[in-house]
Design a protein around this motif. Sequence first.
Motif, mmCIF file in Angstrom:
data_model
loop_
_atom_site.group_PDB
_atom_site.id
_atom_site.type_symbol
_atom_site.label_atom_id
_atom_site.label_comp_id
_atom_site.label_asym_id
_atom_site.label_seq_id
_atom_site.Cartn_x
_atom_site.Cartn_y
_atom_site.Cartn_z
ATOM 1 N N GLN A 118 4.552 1.820 -5.588
ATOM 2 C CA GLN A 118 3.717 1.293 -6.665
ATOM 3 C C GLN A 118 3.842 2.134 -7.931
ATOM 4 O O GLN A 118 3.972 1.594 -9.033
ATOM 5 C CB GLN A 118 2.252 1.223 -6.220
ATOM 6 C CG GLN A 118 1.944 0.165 -5.163
ATOM 7 C CD GLN A 118 1.960 -1.255 -5.710
ATOM 8 O OE1 GLN A 118 2.330 -1.509 -6.852
ATOM 9 N NE2 GLN A 118 1.549 -2.197 -4.883
ATOM 10 N N PHE B 295 2.217 4.023 -1.978
ATOM 11 C CA PHE B 295 1.924 4.616 -3.280
ATOM 12 C C PHE B 295 3.188 4.941 -4.066
ATOM 13 O O PHE B 295 3.268 4.690 -5.274
ATOM 14 C CB PHE B 295 1.086 5.892 -3.103
ATOM 15 C CG PHE B 295 0.925 6.682 -4.372
ATOM 16 C CD1 PHE B 295 0.030 6.276 -5.353
ATOM 17 C CD2 PHE B 295 1.684 7.830 -4.596
ATOM 18 C CE1 PHE B 295 -0.106 6.995 -6.538
ATOM 19 C CE2 PHE B 295 1.548 8.560 -5.777
ATOM 20 C CZ PHE B 295 0.649 8.132 -6.748
ATOM 21 N N ARG C 265 0.810 -1.211 0.000
ATOM 22 C CA ARG C 265 0.000 0.000 0.000
ATOM 23 C C ARG C 265 0.851 1.272 0.000
ATOM 24 O O ARG C 265 0.346 2.360 0.269
ATOM 25 C CB ARG C 265 -0.957 0.004 1.194
ATOM 26 C CG ARG C 265 -1.993 -1.129 1.126
ATOM 27 C CD ARG C 265 -3.123 -0.938 2.116
ATOM 28 N NE ARG C 265 -3.872 0.282 1.871
ATOM 29 C CZ ARG C 265 -4.777 0.450 0.902
ATOM 30 N NH1 ARG C 265 -5.045 -0.556 0.084
ATOM 31 N NH2 ARG C 265 -5.411 1.599 0.752
ATOM 32 N N ARG D 163 -2.830 -0.415 -9.446
ATOM 33 C CA ARG D 163 -2.652 -0.464 -7.993
ATOM 34 C C ARG D 163 -2.341 0.929 -7.449
ATOM 35 O O ARG D 163 -2.852 1.312 -6.386
ATOM 36 C CB ARG D 163 -1.530 -1.452 -7.638
ATOM 37 C CG ARG D 163 -1.901 -2.908 -7.877
ATOM 38 C CD ARG D 163 -0.876 -3.865 -7.273
ATOM 39 N NE ARG D 163 0.391 -3.859 -7.997
ATOM 40 C CZ ARG D 163 0.686 -4.664 -9.013
ATOM 41 N NH1 ARG D 163 -0.214 -5.538 -9.441
ATOM 42 N NH2 ARG D 163 1.866 -4.620 -9.594
ATOM 43 N N SER E 290 -5.484 3.018 -7.430
ATOM 44 C CA SER E 290 -6.407 2.582 -6.368
ATOM 45 C C SER E 290 -6.008 3.159 -5.014
ATOM 46 O O SER E 290 -6.856 3.381 -4.151
ATOM 47 C CB SER E 290 -6.451 1.050 -6.295
ATOM 48 O OG SER E 290 -5.257 0.530 -5.739
ATOM 49 N N LEU E 291 -4.696 3.429 -4.841
ATOM 50 C CA LEU E 291 -4.222 3.997 -3.584
ATOM 51 C C LEU E 291 -4.420 5.506 -3.535
ATOM 52 O O LEU E 291 -4.743 6.059 -2.482
ATOM 53 C CB LEU E 291 -2.735 3.666 -3.394
ATOM 54 C CG LEU E 291 -2.402 2.191 -3.174
ATOM 55 C CD1 LEU E 291 -0.900 1.958 -3.238
ATOM 56 C CD2 LEU E 291 -2.948 1.716 -1.827
ATOM 57 N N GLU E 292 -4.207 6.181 -4.682
ATOM 58 C CA GLU E 292 -4.395 7.640 -4.748
ATOM 59 C C GLU E 292 -5.124 7.981 -6.042
ATOM 60 O O GLU E 292 -4.492 8.362 -7.040
ATOM 61 C CB GLU E 292 -3.049 8.365 -4.666
ATOM 62 C CG GLU E 292 -2.402 8.316 -3.295
ATOM 63 C CD GLU E 292 -1.264 9.325 -3.128
ATOM 64 O OE1 GLU E 292 -1.185 10.273 -3.949
ATOM 65 O OE2 GLU E 292 -0.484 9.156 -2.181
#
Length: 319
Positions: free
Chosen positions: A98, A95, A93, A120, A123-125
Amino acid sequence: MSVFSGMPGCATSSGPRSERIDETQQSTDLVVEAESALATGDEVAALNLLAQAIEVNPTLTVAHIRMAEIQRNRGDLNDSERAYRRAVTIEPRNFVAQLGHAEVLHALGRVIEAVRAYVRAVSLEPENPGANKGLAAAYLELKEPRAALQYAQRATALDPTDGRSHANLGAIYSLLNRHEDAVNEYEAAAELMDLNAELLLNWANSLGAIERYDEMINTLNEVLKLEPSAVAHERLGYARFKQRRYDEASQHFRDAIAIDGQHYPALNGLAVVLLNDYIRSERRDDRLRREALTLLRKSLQINSDQPKFVDLVSRFKRG
């Protein structure tokens, strides 16, 4: 004397915890030293210090990320990808890890893997413009404009000053045959970034698709100033042909072929001009027909999947 001094197990219970604290402090100190080395421009020393930090504490995500960033800046993309991959394995998780992993995978041409990593990151930011821009660009590279569209639109909305995002959105609109929208995005991109041949060629194609041929020609002339190419001359030939300025069209097609004799769109374009001239001669100048057929046959040798031009050869193989 302390009342606790004689209790069994005191030393052993605090030992491992103290060791962990010491290891955390030691690895953190090494990262700080690495940053100091980097500030002086000594990337090699910084990488060595980060490697030591990782040896002390293999799960220190910041050390893996910093190593990946330095390797990426040095052009060591495969090493960078491995370091980012370790970071996202440790901390999925994160960011920064990723997005960095996605960008390096993209730079390595591993576009499908890059898409997964960008997804991914988004989806986090979801409101990060860079992550949305990267995902749109990756989908665009995979020729999936419908998948790319929402991310490209979001990227330009989040950062309207990013010319590359506008250029990406323009290319997506072009693939979706939304050429008016594409032209608007290319115009926005041109105001925000340095002009390049790719942007101008895409812009010219969309102008041609909506029959704005004078603007198409002006744009292609700018391409020729920056980077003369067979593609630019062929597109100019197409625009002049649409304006029924056949002599100029013919010259541009010949210029394209002179640059790249394998550029089959130019071979086709010149052949069509010659066949039109042949018909206007009331089919008397057979030299025009023969030259056109030679060009078409060469084009079909380069790319046989052109049914329109297969049909032309069939129709004109006899005068």
